[in-house]
Scaffold this motif. Structure first.
Motif, PDB file in Angstrom:
ATOM      1  N   THR A 185    -126.271 -33.526 -86.293  1.00  0.00           N
ATOM      2  CA  THR A 185    -126.701 -32.470 -85.483  1.00  0.00           C
ATOM      3  C   THR A 185    -125.489 -32.591 -84.073  1.00  0.00           C
ATOM      4  N   GLU A 186    -125.370 -33.856 -83.635  1.00  0.00           N
ATOM      5  CA  GLU A 186    -124.482 -34.064 -82.667  1.00  0.00           C
ATOM      6  C   GLU A 186    -123.115 -33.609 -82.880  1.00  0.00           C
ATOM      7  N   ARG A 187    -122.652 -33.946 -84.148  1.00  0.00           N
ATOM      8  CA  ARG A 187    -121.320 -33.427 -84.627  1.00  0.00           C
ATOM      9  C   ARG A 187    -121.179 -32.030 -84.730  1.00  0.00           C
ATOM     10  N   LEU A 188    -122.301 -31.379 -85.207  1.00  0.00           N
ATOM     11  CA  LEU A 188    -122.012 -29.858 -85.328  1.00  0.00           C
ATOM     12  C   LEU A 188    -122.061 -29.153 -83.803  1.00  0.00           C
ATOM     13  N   CYS A 189    -122.876 -29.699 -82.997  1.00  0.00           N
ATOM     14  CA  CYS A 189    -122.952 -29.349 -81.749  1.00  0.00           C
ATOM     15  C   CYS A 189    -121.649 -29.579 -80.828  1.00  0.00           C
ATOM     16  N   ALA A 190    -121.094 -30.668 -81.100  1.00  0.00           N
ATOM     17  CA  ALA A 190    -119.879 -30.869 -80.545  1.00  0.00           C
ATOM     18  C   ALA A 190    -118.760 -29.941 -80.991  1.00  0.00           C
ATOM     19  N   GLU A 191    -118.849 -29.672 -82.174  1.00  0.00           N
ATOM     20  CA  GLU A 191    -117.804 -28.669 -82.998  1.00  0.00           C
ATOM     21  C   GLU A 191    -117.854 -27.226 -82.350  1.00  0.00           C
ATOM     22  N   LEU A 192    -119.105 -26.895 -82.341  1.00  0.00           N
ATOM     23  CA  LEU A 192    -119.660 -25.531 -81.817  1.00  0.00           C
ATOM     24  C   LEU A 192    -118.829 -25.606 -80.339  1.00  0.00           C
ATOM     25  N   SER A 193    -119.311 -26.448 -79.668  1.00  0.00           N
ATOM     26  CA  SER A 193    -118.733 -26.264 -78.085  1.00  0.00           C
ATOM     27  C   SER A 193    -117.359 -26.591 -77.875  1.00  0.00           C
ATOM     28  N   ARG A 194    -116.841 -26.984 -78.793  1.00  0.00           N
ATOM     29  CA  ARG A 194    -115.195 -27.191 -78.654  1.00  0.00           C
ATOM     30  C   ARG A 194    -114.839 -25.835 -79.122  1.00  0.00           C
ATOM     31  N   HIS A 195    -115.291 -25.214 -80.349  1.00  0.00           N
ATOM     32  CA  HIS A 195    -114.872 -24.061 -80.871  1.00  0.00           C
ATOM     33  C   HIS A 195    -114.910 -22.932 -79.711  1.00  0.00           C
ATOM     34  N   LEU A 196    -116.116 -22.905 -78.806  1.00  0.00           N
ATOM     35  CA  LEU A 196    -116.388 -21.921 -77.968  1.00  0.00           C
ATOM     36  C   LEU A 196    -115.574 -22.146 -76.765  1.00  0.00           C
ATOM     37  N   THR A 197    -115.285 -23.276 -76.227  1.00  0.00           N
ATOM     38  CA  THR A 197    -114.417 -23.564 -75.066  1.00  0.00           C
ATOM     39  C   THR A 197    -112.960 -23.315 -75.264  1.00  0.00           C
ATOM     40  N   THR A 198    -112.553 -23.850 -76.603  1.00  0.00           N
ATOM     41  CA  THR A 198    -111.209 -23.792 -76.678  1.00  0.00           C
ATOM     42  C   THR A 198    -110.503 -22.731 -77.765  1.00  0.00           C
ATOM     43  N   GLY A 199    -111.568 -22.177 -78.531  1.00  0.00           N
ATOM     44  CA  GLY A 199    -111.161 -20.984 -79.716  1.00  0.00           C
ATOM     45  C   GLY A 199    -110.605 -21.939 -80.841  1.00  0.00           C
ATOM     46  N   THR A 232    -118.519 -14.862 -85.346  1.00  0.00           N
ATOM     47  CA  THR A 232    -118.415 -14.053 -86.394  1.00  0.00           C
ATOM     48  C   THR A 232    -118.059 -14.511 -87.660  1.00  0.00           C
ATOM     49  N   ALA A 233    -118.156 -13.573 -88.683  1.00  0.00           N
ATOM     50  CA  ALA A 233    -117.984 -14.214 -89.867  1.00  0.00           C
ATOM     51  C   ALA A 233    -116.447 -14.676 -89.975  1.00  0.00           C
ATOM     52  N   ALA A 234    -115.561 -14.322 -89.251  1.00  0.00           N
ATOM     53  CA  ALA A 234    -113.985 -14.812 -89.199  1.00  0.00           C
ATOM     54  C   ALA A 234    -114.067 -16.114 -88.732  1.00  0.00           C
ATOM     55  N   ALA A 235    -114.872 -16.410 -87.612  1.00  0.00           N
ATOM     56  CA  ALA A 235    -114.990 -17.592 -87.145  1.00  0.00           C
ATOM     57  C   ALA A 235    -115.750 -18.778 -88.279  1.00  0.00           C
ATOM     58  N   PHE A 236    -116.567 -18.181 -88.950  1.00  0.00           N
ATOM     59  CA  PHE A 236    -117.148 -18.968 -89.936  1.00  0.00           C
ATOM     60  C   PHE A 236    -116.085 -19.333 -91.156  1.00  0.00           C
ATOM     61  N   ASP A 237    -115.423 -18.313 -91.440  1.00  0.00           N
ATOM     62  CA  ASP A 237    -114.281 -18.540 -92.398  1.00  0.00           C
ATOM     63  C   ASP A 237    -113.295 -19.422 -92.224  1.00  0.00           C
ATOM     64  N   GLY A 277    -122.930 -30.218 -93.295  1.00  0.00           N
ATOM     65  CA  GLY A 277    -123.382 -29.254 -92.174  1.00  0.00           C
ATOM     66  C   GLY A 277    -122.990 -27.753 -92.421  1.00  0.00           C
ATOM     67  N   VAL A 278    -122.495 -27.686 -93.607  1.00  0.00           N
ATOM     68  CA  VAL A 278    -121.916 -26.160 -93.836  1.00  0.00           C
ATOM     69  C   VAL A 278    -123.087 -25.184 -93.971  1.00  0.00           C
ATOM     70  N   ILE A 279    -124.123 -25.760 -94.642  1.00  0.00           N
ATOM     71  CA  ILE A 279    -125.374 -24.804 -94.549  1.00  0.00           C
ATOM     72  C   ILE A 279    -125.976 -24.472 -93.421  1.00  0.00           C
ATOM     73  N   PHE A 280    -126.084 -25.476 -92.417  1.00  0.00           N
ATOM     74  CA  PHE A 280    -126.489 -25.134 -90.923  1.00  0.00           C
ATOM     75  C   PHE A 280    -125.476 -24.309 -90.315  1.00  0.00           C
ATOM     76  N   TRP A 281    -124.083 -24.235 -90.377  1.00  0.00           N
ATOM     77  CA  TRP A 281    -123.270 -23.643 -89.862  1.00  0.00           C
ATOM     78  C   TRP A 281    -123.484 -22.080 -90.278  1.00  0.00           C
ATOM     79  N   GLN A 282    -123.550 -22.304 -91.506  1.00  0.00           N
ATOM     80  CA  GLN A 282    -123.788 -20.785 -92.128  1.00  0.00           C
ATOM     81  C   GLN A 282    -124.918 -20.041 -91.573  1.00  0.00           C
ATOM     82  N   ALA A 283    -126.098 -20.827 -91.428  1.00  0.00           N
ATOM     83  CA  ALA A 283    -127.399 -20.160 -91.153  1.00  0.00           C
ATOM     84  C   ALA A 283    -127.429 -19.935 -89.645  1.00  0.00           C
TER      85      ALA A 283
END
Length: 111
Positions: free
Chosen positions: A5-19, A103-108, A28-34
């Motif tokens: 959970t901590e790793r996924l949250c950190a990756e999401l935060s990094r993605h949102l702030t840096t792109g 978006t789906a592109a971000a997931f892909d 974590g793929v199933i959680f990310w996809q969901a």
């Protein structure tokens, strides 16, 4: 599950702030996809984005035929919390950038 959970949250935060492309561990793929699917269908009100509704999460799981247990829901809710915190920061001028959209592109881009 806590470390994932901590790793996924950190990756999401990094993605949102840096792109930058998130690096999602295989577990974590199933959680990310969901989260990506649910966030793309997020409801917005006059005061901004709403948290993901539990009914929506359960409906997603039913349609996808994914069995979620409480700790799985906790991971998705934690990701939603990171997303909402970033959205609020952008809305109040504490963070730069457009309102985050997963978006789906971000997931892909993960694969």
């Amino acid at each position: 599950m806590k470390r994932l959970t901590e790793r996924l949250c950190a990756e999401l935060s990094r993605h949102l702030t840096t792109g930058k492309r998130p690096v999602i561990p295989e577990a974590g793929v199933i959680f990310w996809q969901a989260f990506a699917d649910l966030s793309a269908a997020r409801v917005f009100g006059e005061h901004g984005p709403h948290p993901l509704a539990m009914a929506e999460v359960l409906a997603w799981a039913s349609v996808r035929r994914v069995q979620l247990v409480p700790r799985h829901l906790d991971v998705i809710r934690a990701l939603d919390g990171v997303w909402l915190d970033h959205a609020r920061a952008v809305a109040t001028g504490k963070a730069r950038g457009p309102l985050p959209v997963l978006t789906a592109a971000a997931f892909d881009a993960v694969f």
